[in-house]
Scaffold this motif. Structure first.
Motif, PDB file in Angstrom:
ATOM      1  N   ALA A 168       0.954  -1.192  -0.014  1.00 45.24           N
ATOM      2  CA  ALA A 168       0.026   0.065  -0.020  1.00 45.24           C
ATOM      3  C   ALA A 168       0.879   1.247   0.175  1.00 45.24           C
ATOM      4  O   ALA A 168       0.690   2.240  -0.880  1.00 45.24           O
ATOM      5  N   SER A 169       1.931   1.428   0.771  1.00 43.19           N
ATOM      6  CA  SER A 169       2.889   2.318   0.870  1.00 43.19           C
ATOM      7  C   SER A 169       3.617   2.403  -0.669  1.00 43.19           C
ATOM      8  O   SER A 169       3.587   3.710  -1.157  1.00 43.19           O
ATOM      9  N   VAL A 199       3.946   5.436  -5.611  1.00 42.49           N
ATOM     10  CA  VAL A 199       3.931   5.561  -7.173  1.00 42.49           C
ATOM     11  C   VAL A 199       2.703   6.695  -7.563  1.00 42.49           C
ATOM     12  O   VAL A 199       3.058   7.221  -8.433  1.00 42.49           O
ATOM     13  N   ALA A 200       1.770   6.478  -6.809  1.00 41.63           N
ATOM     14  CA  ALA A 200       0.642   7.596  -7.418  1.00 41.63           C
ATOM     15  C   ALA A 200       1.149   9.029  -7.120  1.00 41.63           C
ATOM     16  O   ALA A 200       0.740   9.891  -7.757  1.00 41.63           O
ATOM     17  N   LEU A 214       7.837   6.569   2.342  1.00 40.69           N
ATOM     18  CA  LEU A 214       6.386   6.061   2.850  1.00 40.69           C
ATOM     19  C   LEU A 214       6.626   4.497   3.072  1.00 40.69           C
ATOM     20  O   LEU A 214       6.086   3.672   3.834  1.00 40.69           O
ATOM     21  N   LEU A 215       7.657   4.042   2.449  1.00 38.77           N
ATOM     22  CA  LEU A 215       7.969   2.620   2.651  1.00 38.77           C
ATOM     23  C   LEU A 215       8.891   2.267   4.019  1.00 38.77           C
ATOM     24  O   LEU A 215       8.712   1.099   4.603  1.00 38.77           O
ATOM     25  N   VAL A 216       9.488   3.311   4.539  1.00 38.18           N
ATOM     26  CA  VAL A 216      10.183   2.891   5.565  1.00 38.18           C
ATOM     27  C   VAL A 216       9.604   2.467   6.858  1.00 38.18           C
ATOM     28  O   VAL A 216       9.996   1.347   7.650  1.00 38.18           O
ATOM     29  N   PRO A 217       8.363   2.958   7.190  1.00 40.10           N
ATOM     30  CA  PRO A 217       7.554   2.501   8.527  1.00 40.10           C
ATOM     31  C   PRO A 217       7.506   0.969   8.550  1.00 40.10           C
ATOM     32  O   PRO A 217       7.340   0.384   9.648  1.00 40.10           O
ATOM     33  N   PHE A 218       7.507   0.356   7.399  1.00 40.13           N
ATOM     34  CA  PHE A 218       6.862  -1.069   7.486  1.00 40.13           C
ATOM     35  C   PHE A 218       7.993  -2.025   7.160  1.00 40.13           C
ATOM     36  O   PHE A 218       7.945  -3.388   7.706  1.00 40.13           O
TER      37      PHE A 218
END
Length: 80
Positions: free
Chosen positions: A14-15, A20-21, A33-37
């Protein structure tokens, strides 16, 4: 697959989709936005960790699993 890993994977996807959006509409590259997961994917299970041995005071019953504490803070007796 465990539920925690599945949740982390869904969050990661989702991140990535949001990143991409945002890139598509604004031209900005926002991979933060990828880093927290990411830590969720590599975190060990609590059940797999070996518990620290508990040491107790024979006089008053004080107990701790801190390896640095060798003597009872209440009466100074060496812990078992």
């Amino acid at each position: 697959m465990q539920s925690r890993h599945a949740t982390a994977l869904v969050g990661l996807l989702a991140s990535l989709a949001v990143s991409v959006a945002i890139y598509y509409y604004t031209g900005w590259v926002l991979f933060f936005l990828l880093v927290p997961f990411v830590p969720l994917l590599f975190r060990g299970r609590d059940e797999e960790r070996e518990p620290l041995p508990r040491r107790t005071c024979p006089e008053c019953g004080y107990a701790t699993s801190d390896p640095e504490v060798r003597y009872c803070p209440r009466d100074g007796t060496e812990l078992d």
